[in-house]
Each structure stands twice: as C-alpha cells, then as structure tokens.
Motif scaffolding. Structure first.
Motif, PDB file in Angstrom:
ATOM      1  N   LEU A   1       0.828  -1.212   0.000  1.00 55.06           N
ATOM      2  CA  LEU A   1       0.000   0.000   0.000  1.00 55.06           C
ATOM      3  C   LEU A   1       0.857   1.254   0.000  1.00 55.06           C
ATOM      4  O   LEU A   1       0.559   2.230  -0.710  1.00 55.06           O
ATOM      5  CB  LEU A   1      -0.918  -0.002   1.223  1.00 55.06           C
ATOM      6  N   GLN A   2       1.938   1.237   0.765  1.00 56.87           N
ATOM      7  CA  GLN A   2       2.811   2.399   0.829  1.00 56.87           C
ATOM      8  C   GLN A   2       3.496   2.647  -0.507  1.00 56.87           C
ATOM      9  O   GLN A   2       3.627   3.796  -0.957  1.00 56.87           O
ATOM     10  CB  GLN A   2       3.864   2.195   1.925  1.00 56.87           C
ATOM     11  N   GLN A   3       3.915   1.588  -1.173  1.00 61.87           N
ATOM     12  CA  GLN A   3       4.573   1.734  -2.470  1.00 61.87           C
ATOM     13  C   GLN A   3       3.611   2.211  -3.552  1.00 61.87           C
ATOM     14  O   GLN A   3       4.007   2.939  -4.468  1.00 61.87           O
ATOM     15  CB  GLN A   3       5.198   0.398  -2.888  1.00 61.87           C
ATOM     16  N   ALA A   4       2.343   1.809  -3.453  1.00 57.91           N
ATOM     17  CA  ALA A   4       1.358   2.171  -4.470  1.00 57.91           C
ATOM     18  C   ALA A   4       0.628   3.470  -4.149  1.00 57.91           C
ATOM     19  O   ALA A   4      -0.261   3.883  -4.899  1.00 57.91           O
ATOM     20  CB  ALA A   4       0.335   1.035  -4.618  1.00 57.91           C
ATOM     21  N   PHE A   5       1.007   4.130  -3.082  1.00 50.23           N
ATOM     22  CA  PHE A   5       0.299   5.308  -2.584  1.00 50.23           C
ATOM     23  C   PHE A   5       0.647   6.538  -3.421  1.00 50.23           C
ATOM     24  O   PHE A   5       1.814   6.898  -3.577  1.00 50.23           O
ATOM     25  CB  PHE A   5       0.695   5.519  -1.121  1.00 50.23           C
ATOM     26  N   TRP A   6      -0.382   7.198  -3.986  1.00 54.11           N
ATOM     27  CA  TRP A   6      -0.168   8.425  -4.759  1.00 54.11           C
ATOM     28  C   TRP A   6      -0.122   9.656  -3.862  1.00 54.11           C
ATOM     29  O   TRP A   6       0.493  10.660  -4.201  1.00 54.11           O
ATOM     30  CB  TRP A   6      -1.285   8.625  -5.776  1.00 54.11           C
ATOM     31  N   GLY A   7      -0.821   9.600  -2.726  1.00 57.54           N
ATOM     32  CA  GLY A   7      -0.877  10.767  -1.850  1.00 57.54           C
ATOM     33  C   GLY A   7      -2.312  11.125  -1.506  1.00 57.54           C
ATOM     34  O   GLY A   7      -3.273  10.448  -1.898  1.00 57.54           O
ATOM     35  N   THR A   8      -2.469  12.210  -0.753  1.00 52.62           N
ATOM     36  CA  THR A   8      -3.791  12.618  -0.272  1.00 52.62           C
ATOM     37  C   THR A   8      -4.032  14.100  -0.554  1.00 52.62           C
ATOM     38  O   THR A   8      -3.103  14.885  -0.705  1.00 52.62           O
ATOM     39  CB  THR A   8      -3.912  12.389   1.247  1.00 52.62           C
ATOM     40  N   THR A   9      -5.313  14.426  -0.619  1.00 45.84           N
ATOM     41  CA  THR A   9      -5.753  15.826  -0.717  1.00 45.84           C
ATOM     42  C   THR A   9      -6.928  16.021   0.227  1.00 45.84           C
ATOM     43  O   THR A   9      -7.819  15.162   0.308  1.00 45.84           O
ATOM     44  CB  THR A   9      -6.171  16.179  -2.157  1.00 45.84           C
ATOM     45  N   ILE A  10      -6.926  17.118   0.948  1.00 45.87           N
ATOM     46  CA  ILE A  10      -8.044  17.478   1.828  1.00 45.87           C
ATOM     47  C   ILE A  10      -8.599  18.812   1.341  1.00 45.87           C
ATOM     48  O   ILE A  10      -7.844  19.768   1.134  1.00 45.87           O
ATOM     49  CB  ILE A  10      -7.592  17.613   3.290  1.00 45.87           C
ATOM     50  N   LEU A  11      -9.907  18.854   1.144  1.00 49.11           N
ATOM     51  CA  LEU A  11     -10.595  20.099   0.816  1.00 49.11           C
ATOM     52  C   LEU A  11     -11.550  20.419   1.963  1.00 49.11           C
ATOM     53  O   LEU A  11     -12.545  19.722   2.171  1.00 49.11           O
ATOM     54  CB  LEU A  11     -11.359  19.974  -0.500  1.00 49.11           C
ATOM     55  N   PHE A  12     -11.230  21.457   2.711  1.00 45.62           N
ATOM     56  CA  PHE A  12     -12.073  21.892   3.836  1.00 45.62           C
ATOM     57  C   PHE A  12     -12.733  23.210   3.436  1.00 45.62           C
ATOM     58  O   PHE A  12     -12.067  24.142   2.969  1.00 45.62           O
ATOM     59  CB  PHE A  12     -11.241  22.078   5.093  1.00 45.62           C
ATOM     60  N   SER A  13     -14.049  23.295   3.627  1.00 43.18           N
ATOM     61  CA  SER A  13     -14.776  24.495   3.210  1.00 43.18           C
ATOM     62  C   SER A  13     -15.846  24.842   4.231  1.00 43.18           C
ATOM     63  O   SER A  13     -16.259  24.006   5.047  1.00 43.18           O
ATOM     64  CB  SER A  13     -15.412  24.285   1.830  1.00 43.18           C
ATOM     65  N   GLY A  14     -16.294  26.075   4.171  1.00 46.63           N
ATOM     66  CA  GLY A  14     -17.353  26.529   5.046  1.00 46.63           C
ATOM     67  C   GLY A  14     -17.601  28.020   4.870  1.00 46.63           C
ATOM     68  O   GLY A  14     -16.793  28.737   4.257  1.00 46.63           O
ATOM     69  N   PHE A  15     -18.727  28.482   5.393  1.00 47.60           N
ATOM     70  CA  PHE A  15     -19.100  29.896   5.274  1.00 47.60           C
ATOM     71  C   PHE A  15     -18.397  30.715   6.352  1.00 47.60           C
ATOM     72  O   PHE A  15     -18.309  30.305   7.509  1.00 47.60           O
ATOM     73  CB  PHE A  15     -20.610  30.057   5.413  1.00 47.60           C
ATOM     74  N   ILE A  16     -17.913  31.862   5.948  1.00 48.64           N
ATOM     75  CA  ILE A  16     -17.220  32.769   6.860  1.00 48.64           C
ATOM     76  C   ILE A  16     -17.900  34.130   6.816  1.00 48.64           C
ATOM     77  O   ILE A  16     -18.159  34.677   5.741  1.00 48.64           O
ATOM     78  CB  ILE A  16     -15.732  32.921   6.475  1.00 48.64           C
ATOM     79  N   ASP A  17     -18.198  34.646   7.992  1.00 48.26           N
ATOM     80  CA  ASP A  17     -18.740  36.010   8.098  1.00 48.26           C
ATOM     81  C   ASP A  17     -17.574  36.916   8.467  1.00 48.26           C
ATOM     82  O   ASP A  17     -17.254  37.115   9.639  1.00 48.26           O
ATOM     83  CB  ASP A  17     -19.834  36.068   9.159  1.00 48.26           C
ATOM     84  N   SER A  18     -16.890  37.427   7.445  1.00 53.06           N
ATOM     85  CA  SER A  18     -15.676  38.193   7.691  1.00 53.06           C
ATOM     86  C   SER A  18     -15.725  39.510   6.948  1.00 53.06           C
ATOM     87  O   SER A  18     -16.186  39.600   5.805  1.00 53.06           O
ATOM     88  CB  SER A  18     -14.444  37.383   7.243  1.00 53.06           C
ATOM     89  N   SER A  19     -15.201  40.528   7.601  1.00 54.67           N
ATOM     90  CA  SER A  19     -15.141  41.837   6.952  1.00 54.67           C
ATOM     91  C   SER A  19     -13.904  41.963   6.081  1.00 54.67           C
ATOM     92  O   SER A  19     -13.818  42.877   5.259  1.00 54.67           O
ATOM     93  CB  SER A  19     -15.124  42.934   8.030  1.00 54.67           C
ATOM     94  N   ALA A  20     -12.922  41.037   6.264  1.00 57.89           N
ATOM     95  CA  ALA A  20     -11.692  41.072   5.462  1.00 57.89           C
ATOM     96  C   ALA A  20     -11.935  40.344   4.158  1.00 57.89           C
ATOM     97  O   ALA A  20     -11.505  39.222   3.966  1.00 57.89           O
ATOM     98  CB  ALA A  20     -10.542  40.438   6.243  1.00 57.89           C
ATOM     99  N   ALA A  21     -12.692  40.988   3.286  1.00 61.01           N
ATOM    100  CA  ALA A  21     -13.099  40.334   2.040  1.00 61.01           C
ATOM    101  C   ALA A  21     -12.031  40.481   0.974  1.00 61.01           C
ATOM    102  O   ALA A  21     -12.231  41.089  -0.071  1.00 61.01           O
ATOM    103  CB  ALA A  21     -14.419  40.908   1.554  1.00 61.01           C
ATOM    104  N   SER A  22     -10.860  39.957   1.240  1.00 59.40           N
ATOM    105  CA  SER A  22      -9.786  39.939   0.259  1.00 59.40           C
ATOM    106  C   SER A  22      -8.942  38.691   0.489  1.00 59.40           C
ATOM    107  O   SER A  22      -8.948  38.099   1.582  1.00 59.40           O
ATOM    108  CB  SER A  22      -8.909  41.196   0.369  1.00 59.40           C
ATOM    109  N   LEU A  23      -8.206  38.293  -0.537  1.00 61.44           N
ATOM    110  CA  LEU A  23      -7.389  37.091  -0.419  1.00 61.44           C
ATOM    111  C   LEU A  23      -6.364  37.219   0.708  1.00 61.44           C
ATOM    112  O   LEU A  23      -6.240  36.330   1.558  1.00 61.44           O
ATOM    113  CB  LEU A  23      -6.681  36.807  -1.751  1.00 61.44           C
ATOM    114  N   GLU A  24      -5.640  38.289   0.714  1.00 66.87           N
ATOM    115  CA  GLU A  24      -4.613  38.467   1.729  1.00 66.87           C
ATOM    116  C   GLU A  24      -5.225  38.712   3.107  1.00 66.87           C
ATOM    117  O   GLU A  24      -4.719  38.251   4.127  1.00 66.87           O
ATOM    118  CB  GLU A  24      -3.687  39.620   1.352  1.00 66.87           C
ATOM    119  N   GLY A  25      -6.339  39.449   3.132  1.00 63.70           N
ATOM    120  CA  GLY A  25      -6.961  39.754   4.413  1.00 63.70           C
ATOM    121  C   GLY A  25      -7.555  38.535   5.094  1.00 63.70           C
ATOM    122  O   GLY A  25      -7.621  38.478   6.327  1.00 63.70           O
ATOM    123  N   SER A  26      -7.970  37.542   4.320  1.00 62.25           N
ATOM    124  CA  SER A  26      -8.590  36.334   4.891  1.00 62.25           C
ATOM    125  C   SER A  26      -7.583  35.213   5.129  1.00 62.25           C
ATOM    126  O   SER A  26      -7.947  34.168   5.669  1.00 62.25           O
ATOM    127  CB  SER A  26      -9.696  35.825   3.958  1.00 62.25           C
TER     128      SER A  26
END
Length: 546
Positions: free
Chosen positions: A213-238
């Motif tokens: 399994l370790q030799q055949a393992f390509w890797g993992t990806t996690i996508l975490f998402s959710g709603f944010i009530d933030s006033s910093a509505a910019s890429l750098e600000g968030s």
C-alpha cells in the motif's frame, strides 16, 4: 476576544493508490493491488475515523428497506438487471447478519463490503461496454454509501476506479440550519483525519500489505470548506483565518508542522488557500481551505464535486511522478560518479605513446571493469528510460487535468483561468526540469560509452600484442623443430657406413657416436632456421609499418 466561527463546515478527503505497481528495476516483477486489499484498508480507515458502526447500520437498513433502492434505480435500468444486481450483495449481507447454522463463520466483513461496494466483475463489465453499465449514467457512483459522524455531521464515502488507480472520497458535512450550523474554530479538530489516511496504509494490516500500500500510494488531498462572516473580504486579508483553520484542523501547535503555504486564488466566488510542499511529499499531503461567503459558491462546489476525485488524482500522479524522477536522477548521478572513479583508476601508462605493456593483473582488472561498466550501462539506460516515462506520464495527466478543469468550468459556470494557469506553470516546470536532466544525463551516457570503448580497446590492443608475440614464438619454435626433425631423420644415413662403438667396447672413444653428430647437427640447423624465421618476421613487420 470572541473565537471565530465557521458555518456549515464540510471536509472532503481524497486518497489514491496505484492498482498495478510497475517498478523501474528490470529484474523486479510488477505487483497488483487487489480489490480486497483495498477494501480492507478502506474499512480500517473508516474504523479509525469512527465511521464503521454507522456503515454497518446502513447495511442493515438496506436489507430491511429494499424498496428504497428499487425505486431509485428503476427509472434507469431494466427491472431484471436491477433485481439481479441488488440481490447479489444483499443476500451476502443477509447471510452475514443471520449466519444460519454457522455455515458462514469464515465470512469476513471485507468480503461483504467488496460485494456491496464493488461488483466482483466491475472491470470486466466496464471494459466490455456492458449494457448494464451503459444504462448507468455514472457507473463510478455504484459505491456511494451514506454514513453519520457523531450528532453533528453526516456524509458518505465513494470508492471508485480512475484509470489505473483506486480512488476513495470521504465527504463529511454539517447540515445547514439557520442558527444551528455554526462551529467554533477550536471544534474543527474533531474532523481531523486519522493517521491511516495520511500514511496511505494502516499498522493494523499485515506487513506485506502495508508495504505494498505504501509503495502504491499516490498521496492525499483534503478540501475543507465553510461559510465565513468576515469583513476582510480579500485574499490576503482572509489568509490568517485560513491559517487558523488549518492549524485547528490538524491539531498542531504551530504552522511549522503543517504543509507550507503554496498559493491562494479565487475559486467559485470564494477564497481558496493551498498548502503543500511542491518538491517533497509532506506527511499531511495537500490541504485546501475554501472560505465561502455566498450560497451560490456552495451550489457551484456541489455541482463540480464529482469531478474533484478525478482532478486531484491527476494532480497527485503528476507530483508523485516528478518526485520519483528526482530519485531516478539522483541514482543516475551516482552512476556517473562511479564512471568517473573508474576512469581515474585506469593504469597510468595508457596515456603515453608507448606500446601498451599491461601486467596480467592489470589486464584482469580491466576485463572486470568492462563487465562492471556494461552492467552499469544497462542500469543507466533504464534510469534514462524511466525519466522519459515520467515526463510522458506527466504530460498525459497534465492534459487530463486541464480537460477536467474545463468540464468543471462548464458545470459551475465559473472562470477557472487562474487555477489553470498556475497549474500549467507548475506542471510545465516539472517537465522542463526532467528534460534538462535528460540532456545532462546524455553526456554521462556518452562518457560511459567512451569509458567502455576505451577499456575494451586497451584490452584488445594488449591482447592482440600478446597474441602476436605468442604467434611469433610458435612460428620460430615450429620452424626450428621442423628443420631439426628433418636433419635428425636423415643424419643416420650420413654415418651408416661407419661402425658404431659402444661404451663397453675396447675401441670406445676413438670416434664420436653417430647420435651425437645427428643431435648437434639438428640443433645447428634448427638454430639457423630460427634465425632466418626471426629475420623474415622482422622484415615483414618493417614492410607493413609506414
């Protein structure tokens, strides 16, 4: 200070394994990762996440309420085919739970899940374009199973085949409900994936399977998402919010233990932050944090979510092929060092303009070096071939990746140009690096060929010189022996009119014995003939030399 809150959070886990493991070593055989082994790993992953009991309850419900399955499949598939397909796994489940007369004591959960999630003839049917699978708009969704995670989260997992790889999607989400779907950042840690997810294997499995399994393992990806009530509505600000979510999700004390920040971009109307180490596989793999501000963004994400397993699969394969190419390139560089060291240990007199004069020991060593370098040449060529394969594989998966992004654009009615351009740049850099490596290694290949040809030439020249000397000696001795034999055979006729005297006779010593004359005469003529032969050989060499 009030702790920030994320609303309706959800996490998607993607993990991939290569079905047929092909090695770069010509002497090693390819190994297949069978479906039952993958199911055993998936079950352990669910158990480590605390989801296995929920799955078993779901299986029991399917037995008790078959009409729900019948109604969902009836519009798309022939009635008889639905009945056959549904009966096979559910009869197996029924046997497991009832276990009549203990005839099925050897039946394991892995066997049941295999029949329930994947048809045993899945690959055969898909490759044969079976009408059964043609009737299913998305045959990869056969394995979707819904589960519950404590009282807050619901979800499902979705195992499927993607080209040559096993793919597993586990999706957990907090249902949206006004006023009751907020989760504090500190509470996100309960969604942290188990170690078996990040490792691609589990310590509870037997050791050979863990290694495979370790030799055949390509890797993992996690996508975490959710709603944010933030006033910093910019890429750098968030970005600080995304960093805090990442730290809480992994349960680490600082971001130094997490994958490094790689890039951020707008995605489906939200802000996407990507964390991963491009040049090394990080223990936590790739993690994406998506901050959503509008309901429309969530709807678009749901629209493209069935394309995500395929998209991340291509991406994991590209990154892993690049990392594998680094390993092959490093080994090829070590081979070049071996070549250079071999050249430095050549006999010191080969660079002069005098005829080769190798000792027997030096000749044996050079012959052994030829064998070693020939073996090295085969291995070196295989490494270069592997690099070409890695580069081609990256190109194929790059095109598949971009095509998948295009389909996602159509489904979500969104512009993903930024994502495409950044990916194109990274993948193009990988391919450019491998091509540059191949150009450099071609110089090493020429050096290796030159070394082999040089040593072979030295051995052949010295061997030819030794053969000529031996041939000359044989010629000289042969001529001498031939002439001496002729004289010896005729010398008795010269003295046959003379009486022979023997040591015991009274007249012994008056005249030499005839045998002495014959022997001396043979040596004399043999020596004369040898001198003539030597003179002729030297004369012939002198005529051949320029």
């Amino acid at each position: 200070m009030t702790e920030p809150i994320i609303y309706a959070p959800e996490i998607r886990l993607f993990t991939y394994h290569l079905k047929r493991l092909k090695t770069t070593d010509l002497k090693a055989t390819d190994k297949d990762l069978d479906l039952r082994s993958m199911i055993a790993y998936y079950l352990q992953l669910l158990a480590d996440y605390g989801l296995l009991n929920s799955l078993i309850k779901k299986l029991q419900q399917d037995i008790l309420f078959p009409l729900s399955i019948w109604e969902s499949w009836l519009p798309d598939i022939d009635k008889i085919q639905v009945l056959v397909w549904w009966s096979q796994p559910n009869l197996t489940l029924l046997k497991l739970f009832i276990d009549l007369d203990n005839h099925l004591s050897s039946l394991t959960l892995e066997d049941v899940i295999q029949d329930y999630l994947f048809r045993s003839d899945f690959e055969k049917l898909t490759s044969a374009n079976s009408p059964f699978f043609q009737g299913i708009k998305n045959p990869g969704k056969i394995g979707i199973q819904r589960i519950n995670f404590n009282s807050r989260y619901r979800g499902f997992f979705h195992p499927q085949y993607i080209n040559d790889s096993y793919s597993f999607l586990l999706h957990l989400f907090h249902p949206q409900k006004q006023g009751k779907d907020g989760v504090k950042f500190s509470e996100i840690a309960e969604l942290r994936p188990p170690t078996s997810f990040f490792n691609g294997t589990s310590s509870t499995l037997d050791q050979p399977l863990q290694t495979h399994l370790q030799q055949a393992f390509w890797g993992t990806t996690i996508l975490f998402s959710g709603f944010i009530d933030s006033s910093a509505a910019s890429l750098e600000g968030s970005k600080p919010l995304a960093n805090q979510l990442l730290q809480n999700l992994l349960g680490v004390e600082s971001l130094e233990s997490a994958p490094p920040f790689f890039a951020c971009r707008e995605f489906l109307g939200g802000f996407l932050y990507e964390y991963q180490d491009v040049y090394n596989r990080h223990p936590y793999g790739q993690i994406l944090i998506l901050l959503i501000f509008l309901e429309e963004s969530k709807e678009k994400l749901n629209a493209v979510q069935w394309s995500l397993p395929e998209l991340f699969c291509y991406e994991r394969k590209i990154f892993q092929n690049y990392l594998d190419s680094r390993g092959e390139y490093k080994k090829a560089n070590q081979d070049i060092e071996t070549i250079e060291e071999t050249i430095r240990t050549f006999p010191p007199n080969i660079a002069t303009n005098i005829p080769p004069d190798l000792s027997d020991k030096e000749l044996r060593l050079l012959k052994q070096e030829i064998k070693n370098l020939l073996d090295l040449s085969l291995r070196y060529s295989q490494r270069m071939r592997s690099l070409v394969t890695f580069e081609n594989t990256i190109e194929i998966n790059r095109q598949n990746y971009l095509n998948t992004l295009t389909r996602m654009e159509v489904k979500s009615q969104s512009d993903l140009t930024g994502w495409r351009n950044q990916s194109n740049q990274i993948f193009g850099m990988f391919q450019g690096q491998i091509k540059a490596d191949l150009v450099y290694l071609q110089q090493g290949e020429r050096l290796l060929d030159t070394a082999i040809n040089t040593i072979r030439g030295l051995v052949e020249i010295d061997q030819a010189e030794r053969d000529r000397i031996l041939e000359n000696n044989i010629q000289i001795i042969g001529v001498g022996i031939a002439v001496g034999a002729i004289v010896a055979s005729t010398s008795a006729l010269i003295f046959q009119q003379e009486p022979m005297t023997f040591p015991w006779e009274a007249s012994h010593g008056d005249r030499p014995h005839p045998f002495i004359f014959a022997l001396l005469l043979s040596f004399a003529f043999a020596g004369l003939a040898s001198l003539v032969a030597i003179a002729l050989i030297k004369f012939r060499k002198k005529r051949r030399s320029p």
